[in-house]
Design a protein around this motif. Structure first.
Motif, PDB file in Angstrom:
ATOM      1  N   THR A   1     -52.758 -15.916   6.990  1.00 65.81           N
ATOM      2  CA  THR A   1     -52.311 -17.208   6.548  1.00 65.81           C
ATOM      3  C   THR A   1     -51.494 -17.674   7.886  1.00 65.81           C
ATOM      4  OG1 THR A   1     -52.426 -16.737   4.455  1.00 65.81           O
ATOM      5  CG2 THR A   1     -51.067 -18.661   5.202  1.00 65.81           C
ATOM      6  N   ALA A   2     -50.439 -16.754   8.429  1.00 69.63           N
ATOM      7  CA  ALA A   2     -49.649 -16.966   9.413  1.00 69.63           C
ATOM      8  C   ALA A   2     -50.354 -17.329  10.772  1.00 69.63           C
ATOM      9  CB  ALA A   2     -48.506 -15.818   9.471  1.00 69.63           C
ATOM     10  N   MET A   3     -51.274 -16.545  10.912  1.00 64.53           N
ATOM     11  CA  MET A   3     -52.125 -16.893  12.188  1.00 64.53           C
ATOM     12  C   MET A   3     -52.737 -17.762  12.292  1.00 64.53           C
ATOM     13  SD  MET A   3     -51.129 -14.210  14.181  1.00 64.53           S
ATOM     14  CE  MET A   3     -49.585 -13.574  13.823  1.00 64.53           C
ATOM     15  N   ALA A   4     -53.495 -18.321  11.292  1.00 64.90           N
ATOM     16  CA  ALA A   4     -53.921 -19.622  11.155  1.00 64.90           C
ATOM     17  C   ALA A   4     -53.023 -20.664  11.319  1.00 64.90           C
ATOM     18  CB  ALA A   4     -54.650 -19.872   9.424  1.00 64.90           C
ATOM     19  N   ILE A   5     -51.896 -20.570  10.776  1.00 59.99           N
ATOM     20  CA  ILE A   5     -50.793 -21.637  10.910  1.00 59.99           C
ATOM     21  C   ILE A   5     -50.410 -21.816  12.357  1.00 59.99           C
ATOM     22  CG2 ILE A   5     -48.610 -22.062  10.664  1.00 59.99           C
ATOM     23  CD1 ILE A   5     -48.720 -21.330   7.879  1.00 59.99           C
ATOM     24  N   ALA A   6     -50.468 -20.585  13.076  1.00 61.55           N
ATOM     25  CA  ALA A   6     -50.025 -20.451  14.639  1.00 61.55           C
ATOM     26  C   ALA A   6     -51.195 -20.832  15.321  1.00 61.55           C
ATOM     27  CB  ALA A   6     -49.655 -19.130  14.760  1.00 61.55           C
ATOM     28  N   ASP A   7     -52.502 -21.153  14.900  1.00 65.04           N
ATOM     29  CA  ASP A   7     -53.740 -21.223  15.751  1.00 65.04           C
ATOM     30  C   ASP A   7     -54.120 -20.043  16.454  1.00 65.04           C
ATOM     31  OD1 ASP A   7     -55.970 -22.627  16.578  1.00 65.04           O
ATOM     32  OD2 ASP A   7     -54.884 -23.198  18.426  1.00 65.04           O
ATOM     33  N   LEU A   8     -54.063 -18.830  15.876  1.00 68.00           N
ATOM     34  CA  LEU A   8     -54.204 -17.638  16.591  1.00 68.00           C
ATOM     35  C   LEU A   8     -55.172 -16.687  15.834  1.00 68.00           C
ATOM     36  CD1 LEU A   8     -50.521 -16.656  17.990  1.00 68.00           C
ATOM     37  CD2 LEU A   8     -52.525 -17.457  19.315  1.00 68.00           C
ATOM     38  N   LEU A   9     -56.070 -17.434  15.196  1.00 67.01           N
ATOM     39  CA  LEU A   9     -57.242 -16.491  14.586  1.00 67.01           C
ATOM     40  C   LEU A   9     -57.949 -16.161  15.512  1.00 67.01           C
ATOM     41  CD1 LEU A   9     -57.901 -18.828  11.428  1.00 67.01           C
ATOM     42  CD2 LEU A   9     -56.744 -16.593  11.416  1.00 67.01           C
ATOM     43  N   PRO A  10     -58.553 -14.963  15.128  1.00 66.44           N
ATOM     44  CA  PRO A  10     -59.744 -14.445  16.003  1.00 66.44           C
ATOM     45  C   PRO A  10     -60.852 -15.400  16.156  1.00 66.44           C
ATOM     46  CG  PRO A  10     -59.336 -13.106  13.766  1.00 66.44           C
ATOM     47  CD  PRO A  10     -58.425 -14.231  14.008  1.00 66.44           C
ATOM     48  N   PRO A  11     -61.410 -15.355  17.107  1.00 66.45           N
ATOM     49  CA  PRO A  11     -62.689 -16.287  17.418  1.00 66.45           C
ATOM     50  C   PRO A  11     -63.715 -16.620  16.593  1.00 66.45           C
ATOM     51  CG  PRO A  11     -62.713 -14.930  19.089  1.00 66.45           C
ATOM     52  CD  PRO A  11     -61.560 -14.601  18.418  1.00 66.45           C
ATOM     53  N   SER A  12     -63.915 -15.482  15.671  1.00 69.49           N
ATOM     54  CA  SER A  12     -64.947 -15.425  14.750  1.00 69.49           C
ATOM     55  C   SER A  12     -64.627 -16.109  13.545  1.00 69.49           C
ATOM     56  CB  SER A  12     -65.524 -14.029  14.458  1.00 69.49           C
ATOM     57  OG  SER A  12     -64.639 -13.211  13.791  1.00 69.49           O
ATOM     58  N   ALA A  13     -63.235 -16.181  13.087  1.00 67.52           N
ATOM     59  CA  ALA A  13     -62.577 -16.872  11.994  1.00 67.52           C
ATOM     60  C   ALA A  13     -63.138 -18.186  11.747  1.00 67.52           C
ATOM     61  CB  ALA A  13     -61.265 -16.319  11.819  1.00 67.52           C
ATOM     62  N   ARG A  14     -63.128 -18.682  10.750  1.00 64.72           N
ATOM     63  CA  ARG A  14     -63.592 -20.244  10.345  1.00 64.72           C
ATOM     64  C   ARG A  14     -62.011 -20.757   9.577  1.00 64.72           C
ATOM     65  NH1 ARG A  14     -69.633 -22.244  10.328  1.00 64.72           N
ATOM     66  NH2 ARG A  14     -69.627 -21.886  12.439  1.00 64.72           N
ATOM     67  N   MET A  15     -61.503 -21.679   9.839  1.00 61.72           N
ATOM     68  CA  MET A  15     -60.430 -22.278   9.155  1.00 61.72           C
ATOM     69  C   MET A  15     -60.633 -23.450   8.826  1.00 61.72           C
ATOM     70  SD  MET A  15     -57.445 -24.075  10.426  1.00 61.72           S
ATOM     71  CE  MET A  15     -55.632 -23.894  10.186  1.00 61.72           C
ATOM     72  N   THR A  16     -60.291 -23.783   7.389  1.00 55.01           N
ATOM     73  CA  THR A  16     -60.561 -25.237   7.059  1.00 55.01           C
ATOM     74  C   THR A  16     -59.201 -25.553   6.298  1.00 55.01           C
ATOM     75  OG1 THR A  16     -61.478 -24.279   4.906  1.00 55.01           O
ATOM     76  CG2 THR A  16     -63.044 -25.277   6.727  1.00 55.01           C
ATOM     77  N   ALA A  17     -58.631 -26.754   6.361  1.00 59.75           N
ATOM     78  CA  ALA A  17     -57.401 -26.997   5.291  1.00 59.75           C
ATOM     79  C   ALA A  17     -57.429 -28.718   5.252  1.00 59.75           C
ATOM     80  CB  ALA A  17     -56.178 -26.438   6.115  1.00 59.75           C
ATOM     81  N   THR A  18     -57.183 -29.129   4.171  1.00 64.13           N
ATOM     82  CA  THR A  18     -57.094 -30.253   3.908  1.00 64.13           C
ATOM     83  C   THR A  18     -56.001 -31.005   4.670  1.00 64.13           C
ATOM     84  OG1 THR A  18     -55.636 -29.980   1.974  1.00 64.13           O
ATOM     85  CG2 THR A  18     -58.199 -30.424   1.474  1.00 64.13           C
ATOM     86  N   ARG A  19     -54.694 -30.107   4.881  1.00 61.64           N
ATOM     87  CA  ARG A  19     -53.734 -30.836   5.846  1.00 61.64           C
ATOM     88  C   ARG A  19     -53.296 -29.598   6.724  1.00 61.64           C
ATOM     89  NH1 ARG A  19     -48.025 -32.901   3.366  1.00 61.64           N
ATOM     90  NH2 ARG A  19     -47.115 -33.283   5.316  1.00 61.64           N
ATOM     91  N   TYR A  20     -53.043 -29.883   7.815  1.00 64.30           N
ATOM     92  CA  TYR A  20     -52.544 -29.086   8.693  1.00 64.30           C
ATOM     93  C   TYR A  20     -51.504 -29.530   9.731  1.00 64.30           C
ATOM     94  CZ  TYR A  20     -52.696 -25.269  12.628  1.00 64.30           C
ATOM     95  OH  TYR A  20     -52.351 -24.423  13.402  1.00 64.30           O
ATOM     96  N   GLU A  21     -50.213 -29.495   9.806  1.00 65.47           N
ATOM     97  CA  GLU A  21     -49.352 -30.208  10.610  1.00 65.47           C
ATOM     98  C   GLU A  21     -48.350 -29.338  11.215  1.00 65.47           C
ATOM     99  OE1 GLU A  21     -47.660 -33.891   8.880  1.00 65.47           O
ATOM    100  OE2 GLU A  21     -49.597 -34.501   8.360  1.00 65.47           O
ATOM    101  N   VAL A  22     -48.163 -29.364  12.474  1.00 68.79           N
ATOM    102  CA  VAL A  22     -47.195 -28.708  13.162  1.00 68.79           C
ATOM    103  C   VAL A  22     -46.043 -29.655  13.771  1.00 68.79           C
ATOM    104  CG1 VAL A  22     -46.543 -27.111  15.127  1.00 68.79           C
ATOM    105  CG2 VAL A  22     -48.392 -26.818  13.494  1.00 68.79           C
ATOM    106  N   GLN A  23     -44.879 -29.831  13.344  1.00 65.19           N
ATOM    107  CA  GLN A  23     -44.073 -30.783  13.840  1.00 65.19           C
ATOM    108  C   GLN A  23     -44.654 -32.128  13.693  1.00 65.19           C
ATOM    109  OE1 GLN A  23     -41.094 -28.807  14.258  1.00 65.19           O
ATOM    110  NE2 GLN A  23     -40.707 -29.883  16.242  1.00 65.19           N
TER     111      GLN A  23
END
Lengths: 297, 635
Positions: free
Chosen positions: B346-368
């Protein structure tokens, strides 16, 4: 080294029959053969011969050619640098091609991206890496010396005469090494510290050059050392194709003329070279990889 | 064998098989059919190039090169196979020796093998051929000696792993003789890889043989193989290049076929490749629709927020399922949960540091206040680089072994904090001092391997504090530290939150640490948020049975030390689990039928508290029941 000395010494004694007889031919008179045997010390006992051999080598005398009567050290000295130039430059070219290419390929295909590029690279590099230098040389000569006539077909005169022999020698190891560098790069990119680096949002240049590259060098250099040994062997073939005045042409000549002392001297020389390279790679690894130097301290 | 058969059914495998078939047929029937054609002199057509009558030209005696190439197949391939087999015959016993003889002799043999492998094979071949004598026999012996070290090395590696196995040790104890040990136990286990290597070695031998003959050190006239033909052709490459190209192509094709076959077989042995995204159905996407985040508090700018975050991997693994988390500036939010609950992802997804094979979806995603997803790489680098810092779990592997610690700390400040090299150096020293690393002036010049484990962890923390981050993600930062240092680090992290007004996400499995540091806590279980609550409420009494159990498993000064440490029985469902009910149902003492069949959504329970449970705990006695029920199981 002792092993090498013993091996090269025994070499001449493993030749079936009498090496002197074999080299002078069955028609040579017996007195000549005996005289030559005596001159070479072959009528002494084996341990004494070995002691003499070691003493000779230590004093820089590696025997006399049976065919020309020249001291083999003179022959080697005259041609050593031209072979080393060829091997050294080819090695340099191979490294300069392989490392950037391998790292770039690792960066581009990391995480299963760009599968077609990955396949293309695997196929291309695999093919080039497995074509032996002498066949590549034939192809290069045909293409660039015969068809387009941009480079000379043989000899060692001027810069342009270096291009084809070096290309023939460097292409296969370059691609072989590039594959290793890519795999090593992919392994490094998977490490936690590369995630740390990614988390620092470094520009790609710093990310790959500063953080990834040094960690690929250990494996790369180990393989490169092996390739350099192979390169030196490759010069034998390539020199013969391009009539390069180096050790390789002498070696083939001596073998086909059954000039055993000269073959023996060359075996000793090539063997020493390989040992020296392995040793140098070990030292270089110690310098590049901070962990191993610290362990010694 | 079926694995090999499967590998050979792939397109490349079929090509390799057909290629080998053609070569075998040529080797068997070539000389029978065309021997006469190949040695027929044609003085009308001496040293010609390609023509209709002679597609590959003719040699100096007018003999047709095409026929000669075809006929030479038998000699070239036979010699290569002989050389490879002879090499195996020499190499395998030498390689098996170290596992049969005493330790000292074994070490000598091993170093001899290593030396031989390092020695260029062509040189070995030439020198051996020189001793044995020019000609086919010498060349075969030479090449056999040249490939033998590879067989020896392979056998040695394989044998030593087999010898380590229990059944071989048992056989040794039983006094089985060495020769029998070799033939009964070691050879069968190394046979398969050796067969593969032999196929590759044939290709290798084919090339080396051609090389030797080409140099005039192999097959002697009037015999001829491909290498011989090539060397005869090369002298005429200016006039009629085809006479050299023909044999060269034959050599390359034949060697390629054997190499291909070997690699296909090896691939078959290695087994199926790992799954790819294209083979996998699309990951289940969390239900869309607005999910309110932290609706209970006075509105303030969310420094970072995700809603309905789902992280999936190829193969159907979905370790994070519909997680919503928001952190305000100045707030420290804790994520707790046992390992495997999806906290770090979860934390790595927020930091945009997931491994390249991971797929991330979110209805809302905001940083600053900015959605990073549509941004370019450069803009993303700027956004994250200047606002977000991370303290990584696992300090042993999170530092780059090839760079000095000071370099690794300083570069972020230089790049994103716009400090000069000198300033960043000074700050690195300051930060190392802040995390209680002694003599930081000399430490910055050291490499990570010169740091102890605890020091590395502190260095990683210092690295996270090099810029004044707007968002700080700390992933189990104090796990490896002793209690005093842990307290200092926690104070430091709190200071960062207080002084620079950063939003912090603090991940831990340690409820005690979280309750000490954070103001709000998100409890994750099996990839989902099961409860979200204030620290005060957490201490007073959580509503989810899982949170209660987690809390009860923290030993305190009052814990009865005669009892074993409390644990939660059972196991959390894995990331592949798609069962419909509450993920905690199987471990929950309060579970009913409904819990097993229907999944509860995260819903507001009280002010500042949301819980995903059909039977939230409300009173102390209920909580007591959960804890008791659990202890009954454990004791």
């Amino acid at each position: 080294m002792a092993l090498l000395l013993a091996a090269t010494f025994l070499m001449i004694h493993l030749v079936p029959g009498d090496p002197v007889r074999a080299s002078l031919g069955p028609t040579a008179p017996k007195e000549l053969v005996d005289a030559r045997r005596h001159a070479l010390g072959l009528d002494q006992s084996l341990p004494k011969q070995f002691a003499d051999y070691v003493r000779q080598v230590a004093s820089g005398d590696m025997g006399t050619s049976l065919v020309t009567g020249e001291a083999t050290t003179d022959v080697i000295r005259a041609r050593f640098s031209s072979t080393m130039q060829l091997a050294g430059l080819a090695f340099l070219v191979a490294m300069l091609v392989a490392i950037p290419l391998g790292v770039a390929m690792a960066a581009l295909t990391y995480g299963g991206k760009r599968r077609s590029l990955e396949l293309g690279f695997a196929a291309g590099a695999g093919t080039f890496a497995s074509i032996p230098s002498f066949l590549l040389a034939v192809g290069l000569v045909w293409l660039f010396a015969v068809t387009f006539r941009v480079f000379p077909v043989a000899g060692r005169e001027g810069v342009s005469s270096y291009v084809l022999p070096i290309a023939a020698l460097a292409i296969a190891p370059a691609f072989a090494l590039a594959r290793i560098v890519r795999l090593e790069g992919l392994r490094v990119l998977d490490q936690d510290y590369m995630r740390t680096a990614r988390g620092k949002r470094l520009p790609p240049r710093l990310f790959y050059v500063r953080h990834a590259l040094p960690n690929t060098l250990t494996a790369t250099l180990t393989i490169a050392g092996l390739l350099l040994g192979g390169l030196i062997a490759g010069t034998v073939l390539v020199e013969n194709i391009f009539a390069w005045p180096g050790l390789g042409t002498v070696l083939v000549q001596s073998v086909s003329q059954k000039d055993y002392p000269q073959v023996q001297a060359l075996a000793l020389l090539f063997g020493t070279l390989v040992l020296v390279i392995n040793f140098a790679v070990d030292i270089a690894l110690g310098l590049i990889d901070p962990r191993s130097t610290i362990l010694d301290a | 064998m079926s694995r090999w058969a499967r590998a050979l059914r792939t397109p490349l495998g079929v090509v390799a098989l057909i290629g080998v078939g053609v070569i075998v047929v040529l080797a068997v029937f070539g000389p029978i059919l065309w021997s006469d054609d190949a040695s027929r002199f044609d003085f009308e057509a001496i040293s010609q190039g390609a023509s209709r009558a002679h597609p590959l030209g003719t040699d100096a005696l007018g003999r047709d090169i095409l026929y000669r190439v075809l006929v030479a197949t038998r000699l070239s391939v036979t010699l290569a196979v002989l050389a490879a087999l002879l090499g195996a015959l020499i190499g395998v016993p030498i390689g098996a020796l170290p596992s049969l003889v005493g330790e000292r002799l074994a070490r000598t043999i091993t170093s001899f093998i290593n030396l031989a492998v390092a020695f260029p094979s062509l040189l070995i071949a030439i020198f051996v051929a020189a001793i044995v004598g020019l000609g086919a026999r010498g060349a075969v012996f030479g090449i056999a000696c040249a490939v033998a070290p590879y067989f020896a090395r392979l056998t040695q590696t394989l044998a030593s792993s087999v010898v380590g196995a229990d059944y071989v040790a048992a056989a040794k104890v039983l006094g089985v003789r060495r020769s029998r040990l070799l033939s009964r136990h070691i050879l069968p286990n190394v046979a398969e890889p050796l067969l593969l290597t032999s196929t590759l070695a044939i290709g290798e031998a084919l090339l080396s043989l051609a090389g030797l003959s080409f140099l005039g050190l192999g097959v002697q006239p009037p015999g001829y193989d491909w290498g011989r033909l090539l060397s005869e052709g090369l002298s005429r490459i200016y006039v009629t290049p085809i006479v050299a190209i023909g044999p060269a192509v034959a050599i390359i094709l034949a060697a390629l076929v054997f190499t291909l076959l070997g690699e296909m077989l090896a691939k078959g042995v290695a087994g199926q490749q790992t799954a790819r995204w294209s083979d996998v159905p699309a990951p289940p996407v969390a239900p869309a629709g607005p999910v309110e985040v932290a609706s209970h508090e006075s509105p303030g700018a969310l420094a970072v927020v995700v809603e309905s975050l789902t992280v999936a991997f190829p193969g159907g693994s979905t370790p994070v399922r519909g997680v919503s988390i928001g952190v305000r500036a100045g707030e420290i939010v804790g994520i707790v949960g046992e390992s495997g609950s999806g906290k770090t992802l979860t934390a790595m997804a927020i930091a945009d540091l997931l491994p390249p094979s991971a797929r991330m979806t979110a209805t809302r995603y905001e940083v600053q206040g900015q959605d990073p997803r549509p941004l370019s790489e450069g803009a993303k680098r700027r956004l994250f680089g200047t606002s977000l810092a991370i303290v990584y779990q696992d300090p042993m592997s999170s530092l780059n072994p090839a760079l000095r610690v000071g370099r690794q700390l300083g570069e972020v400040a230089e790049l994103h904090g716009r400090l000069s090299q000198k300033e960043s150096h000074r700050r690195s020293i300051d930060r190392l001092r802040d995390v209680r690393i002694g003599s930081p002036e000399s430490r910055v010049r050291q490499y990570p391997h010169e740091f102890s484990g605890g020091m590395r962890q502190r260095a990683v923390i210092a690295m996270g504090l090099m810029i004044d981050p707007k968002i700080l993600i700390a992933d189990e930062p104090t796990t490896a530290l002793d209690v005093t240092v842990q307290q200092q680090i926690l104070r430091l992290l709190r200071d960062v939150g207080g002084s620079s007004h950063a939003a912090a996400l603090f991940i831990s499995h340690d409820v005690a640490v979280v309750s000490q540091l954070c103001s709000r806590v998100v409890v994750m279980y099996a990839g989902r948020v099961v409860e979200e609550l204030d620290v005060a409420t957490l201490v007073r009494g959580p509503a989810h049975p899982y949170t209660a159990a987690l809390l009860a498993s923290v030993p305190t000064m009052e814990s009865d030390r005669s009892l074993p440490l409390a644990t939660i029985p059972g196991r959390a469902p894995g990331p592949f689990d798609e069962s419909p009910g509450c993920p905690f149902a199987s471990r929950c003492p309060l579970a009913t039928d409904r819990c097993a069949s229907e999944r509860p959504e995260l819903e507001s329970l009280a002010d500042g508290q949301r819980v995903a449970c059909w039977h939230p705990l409300t009173g102390d006695e209920e909580r007591e029941r959960v804890v008791r029920a659990r202890e009954n199981v454990v004791v």
